[in-house]
Design a protein around this motif. Structure first.
Motif, PDB file in Angstrom:
ATOM      1  N   UNK A 167      -1.051   4.468  -0.082  1.00  0.00           N
ATOM      2  CA  UNK A 167      -1.392   3.722   1.133  1.00  0.00           C
ATOM      3  C   UNK A 167      -2.754   3.069   1.026  1.00  0.00           C
ATOM      4  N   UNK A 168      -3.721   3.823   0.522  1.00  0.00           N
ATOM      5  CA  UNK A 168      -5.074   3.286   0.357  1.00  0.00           C
ATOM      6  C   UNK A 168      -5.055   2.075  -0.576  1.00  0.00           C
ATOM      7  N   UNK A 169      -4.310   2.188  -1.676  1.00  0.00           N
ATOM      8  CA  UNK A 169      -4.300   1.084  -2.646  1.00  0.00           C
ATOM      9  C   UNK A 169      -3.563  -0.135  -2.108  1.00  0.00           C
ATOM     10  N   UNK A 223      -7.553  -8.299  -1.646  1.00  0.00           N
ATOM     11  CA  UNK A 223      -6.986  -9.183  -2.661  1.00  0.00           C
ATOM     12  C   UNK A 223      -7.118  -8.665  -4.083  1.00  0.00           C
ATOM     13  N   UNK A 224      -7.519  -7.393  -4.242  1.00  0.00           N
ATOM     14  CA  UNK A 224      -7.612  -6.828  -5.594  1.00  0.00           C
ATOM     15  C   UNK A 224      -6.248  -6.235  -5.936  1.00  0.00           C
ATOM     16  N   UNK A 225      -5.232  -7.111  -5.949  1.00  0.00           N
ATOM     17  CA  UNK A 225      -3.882  -6.548  -5.995  1.00  0.00           C
ATOM     18  C   UNK A 225      -3.490  -6.039  -7.377  1.00  0.00           C
ATOM     19  N   UNK A 226      -4.026  -6.635  -8.469  1.00  0.00           N
ATOM     20  CA  UNK A 226      -3.662  -6.082  -9.777  1.00  0.00           C
ATOM     21  C   UNK A 226      -4.288  -4.691  -9.959  1.00  0.00           C
ATOM     22  N   UNK A 227      -5.484  -4.502  -9.423  1.00  0.00           N
ATOM     23  CA  UNK A 227      -6.124  -3.181  -9.430  1.00  0.00           C
ATOM     24  C   UNK A 227      -5.238  -2.176  -8.700  1.00  0.00           C
ATOM     25  N   UNK A 228      -4.763  -2.560  -7.521  1.00  0.00           N
ATOM     26  CA  UNK A 228      -3.943  -1.655  -6.717  1.00  0.00           C
ATOM     27  C   UNK A 228      -2.641  -1.315  -7.407  1.00  0.00           C
ATOM     28  N   UNK A 229      -1.973  -2.328  -7.971  1.00  0.00           N
ATOM     29  CA  UNK A 229      -0.698  -2.064  -8.635  1.00  0.00           C
ATOM     30  C   UNK A 229      -0.920  -1.159  -9.848  1.00  0.00           C
ATOM     31  N   UNK A 230      -2.011  -1.381 -10.569  1.00  0.00           N
ATOM     32  CA  UNK A 230      -2.326  -0.514 -11.716  1.00  0.00           C
ATOM     33  C   UNK A 230      -2.415   0.947 -11.281  1.00  0.00           C
ATOM     34  N   UNK A 231      -3.134   1.193 -10.192  1.00  0.00           N
ATOM     35  CA  UNK A 231      -3.305   2.575  -9.736  1.00  0.00           C
ATOM     36  C   UNK A 231      -1.971   3.181  -9.322  1.00  0.00           C
ATOM     37  N   UNK A 232      -1.137   2.385  -8.652  1.00  0.00           N
ATOM     38  CA  UNK A 232       0.170   2.903  -8.211  1.00  0.00           C
ATOM     39  C   UNK A 232       1.053   3.190  -9.427  1.00  0.00           C
ATOM     40  N   UNK A 233       0.974   2.333 -10.446  1.00  0.00           N
ATOM     41  CA  UNK A 233       1.751   2.554 -11.671  1.00  0.00           C
ATOM     42  C   UNK A 233       1.316   3.863 -12.352  1.00  0.00           C
ATOM     43  N   UNK A 234       0.021   4.152 -12.343  1.00  0.00           N
ATOM     44  CA  UNK A 234      -0.448   5.408 -12.946  1.00  0.00           C
ATOM     45  C   UNK A 234       0.064   6.608 -12.147  1.00  0.00           C
TER      46      UNK A 234
END
Lengths: 319, 211
Positions: A257-259, A267-278
């Motif tokens: 949720x935070x990400x 707008x740091x969406x690639x950062x967020x997706x990276x964290x969710x993928x991990x």
């Protein structure tokens, strides 16, 4: 000790490892692809970072990049396109270990060539890509596993291979814990995180925040304080909530949720997706299988009811 | 027996790696101060990392990069704002190259101001000449200079788009830093954000690819 050896002999979280491989692969393909037209500008020898200066900093920092080997534009094109090709091979899971090593070297190289456009997501992805070299990431949803199926070969897992895999996954989880805990520690040290206004300040930056959300969140002091303290609490509690299966899922919901929030609002969406993928590495095979069969039965239900309703309609129109 | 040895080796390597990582990412402490060089040489460049995400003080400044050129006849152009359009475009559409390219200007400017954590801590404890030599050894000044070079190349990459390139002799860069209005004054319409300008010297124009 014998129990421990037994624990290491069976590879865990192989589905999660395969999913993370695909997620990272797609993110890398996006990274190469979205900047395809600007590749020379961002990483090339005549681009925004001077080639000779870059080479000398590589020496100063004892670092290495394939992009530093030659100033020829043709050489640059070859390395860049190799990066693209290996990101694709990594995504589809072709020749698991070999591809993951080459892909890591190419990712490391492009990151070193231009550090200015990177963020924490790229940083943590690069480290976990390294750990995952030692993991079995092509057991599921991959060309490797498909080829094993048609040749009907048994998956052979030696003790060395499975223990390396387990420790690689554990290392990725450790890295995640260190990241959240450390980030929370630095936040607690900061004045505006203590007085509950940090979110207001981060939202003022034109570089990433959206005016629409800025206005909504800024309209209420309560929201600002809640989000500020909430972020710190979610990050600090993360490692401790992992120990128990139920609290683990609770914590996963909180960080995801935070990400999603960071991704949309800042707008740091690639950062967020990276964290969710991990985070996909935190779910056991058993739970994945449960989730898959749940989804499958849902889809079946929908198909079934659709068929029925179309039949019903048919009879109505006939009548 | 072989299995046990291998398992033991793996566990030792694992523990060693994460003890190093933990010390490396923590704020400066006695252990880090003593073993700093050893820890850094193990962690960098392969495991280099920094998790001070938006902390301890979140970055709340806006950076605007301006470019001015001097023509061969000695005339000067106006200052061109390179940042505002980029920011607006990034806000309009996140799925575009701008989402990352927007970082080039601010990141290179911040690199010109980079502070060395260790040197900063030693400031009051070490005599000035010794501090200078430590600073030199750590190469911070070169790193800052590297940032200035990137900043010029970044600005120069817009010359082809904005000016008649053949006439351009020299370029210079100005950075406007706009601080966020303090939280306590956010509803006061008379308060304006604090603005600081940094103007860099004229440098010979070097051709760089256009973004």
């Amino acid at each position: 000790m014998n129990q421990f050896i037994q624990l290491l002999s069976k590879p865990y979280i192989t589905i999660g490892a395969s999913l993370t491989r695909i997620g990272f692969g797609l993110l890398l393909l996006y990274f190469y692809g979205i900047h395809y037209a600007q590749r020379g500008y961002l990483w090339g020898p005549n681009g925004v970072i001077d080639f000779e200066l870059f080479q000398s900093t590589m020496i100063d920092y004892n670092s290495f990049s394939l992009y530093g080997l030659s100033a020829s534009p043709l050489f640059f094109e070859i390395i860049f396109h190799l990066g693209l090709i290996f990101a694709f091979l990594y995504t589809i899971g072709f020749k698991g270990r070999f591809t993951s090593i080459v892909n890591f070297i190419l990712v490391f190289s492009i990151h070193e060539r231009n550090h200015l456009i990177l963020d924490g997501g790229d940083n943590v992805m690069r480290i976990i890509l390294f750990y995952l070299i030692f993991a079995q990431t092509t057991r599921f949803f991959s060309v490797d596993s498909y080829r094993r199926q048609i040749t009907d070969r048994e998956v052979k897992t030696s003790f060395v291979s499975s223990s390396l895999h387990n420790l690689a996954i554990l290392a990725a989880v450790m890295q995640l814990c260190i990241m959240y805990l450390n980030s929370a520690l630095y936040k607690v040290m900061g004045e505006v995180w203590q007085n509950g206004t940090a979110v207001y300040y981060t939202l003022q930056v034109e570089e990433y925040s959206l005016p629409f959300f800025r206005n909504i969140i800024n309209s209420s002091d309560l929201i600002i304080a809640l989000v500020t303290y909430g972020t710190v609490i979610v990050q600090i509690s993360f490692p401790f909530l992992l120990f128990n299966k139920r609290t683990k899922y609770f914590s996963l919901i909180l960080v995801v949720g935070m990400h999603i929030g960071i991704g949309i609002v800042m707008g740091l969406f690639t950062f967020s997706i990276t964290m969710i993928v991990i985070d996909l590495l935190l779910i056991s095979n058993k739970d994945y299988i449960k989730a898959f069969s749940f989804i499958r039965s849902k889809i079946k239900n929908i198909k079934f009811s659709k068929k029925r309703s179309s039949k019903d309609e048919g009879t109505v129109s006939e009548g | 027996m072989g299995k046990k040895l291998f398992a033991l080796f793996l566990i030792t390597a694992f523990c060693f790696h994460f003890i190093m990582t933990a010390i490396y990412v923590l704020p400066l402490n006695p252990v880090k101060a003593k073993g700093g060089i050893l820890i850094n040489s193990y962690m960098q460049p392969l495991f280099e990392q920094n998790w001070q995400l938006f902390a301890p003080d979140p970055l709340s400044n806006d950076f605007y990069i301006y470019l001015q050129v001097e023509n061969k006849d000695g005339s000067h152009s106006d200052w061109f704002d390179l940042s505002t359009t980029l920011y607006k475009e990034n806000q309009k559409n996140r799925i575009s190259p701008n989402n990352r390219m927007v970082r080039l200007g601010p990141s290179s400017f911040l690199q010109t101001l980079r502070v060395d954590e260790t040197v900063e801590k030693l400031k009051e404890k070490v005599p000035e000449d010794k501090l200078k030599s430590i600073e030199k050894k750590r190469g911070n000044e070169e790193f800052q200079q590297y940032g200035i070079d990137i900043l010029y190349r970044y600005a120069s990459s817009y010359v082809v788009k904005l000016f008649n390139e053949e006439d351009v002799e020299r370029v210079r860069v100005r950075v406007l830093v706009e601080e966020a209005i303090p939280f306590s004054k956010k509803r006061d319409p008379n308060v304006e954000s604090k603005k600081t300008y940094t103007t860099f010297d004229w440098e010979k124009y070097v051709k760089v690819l256009t973004p």
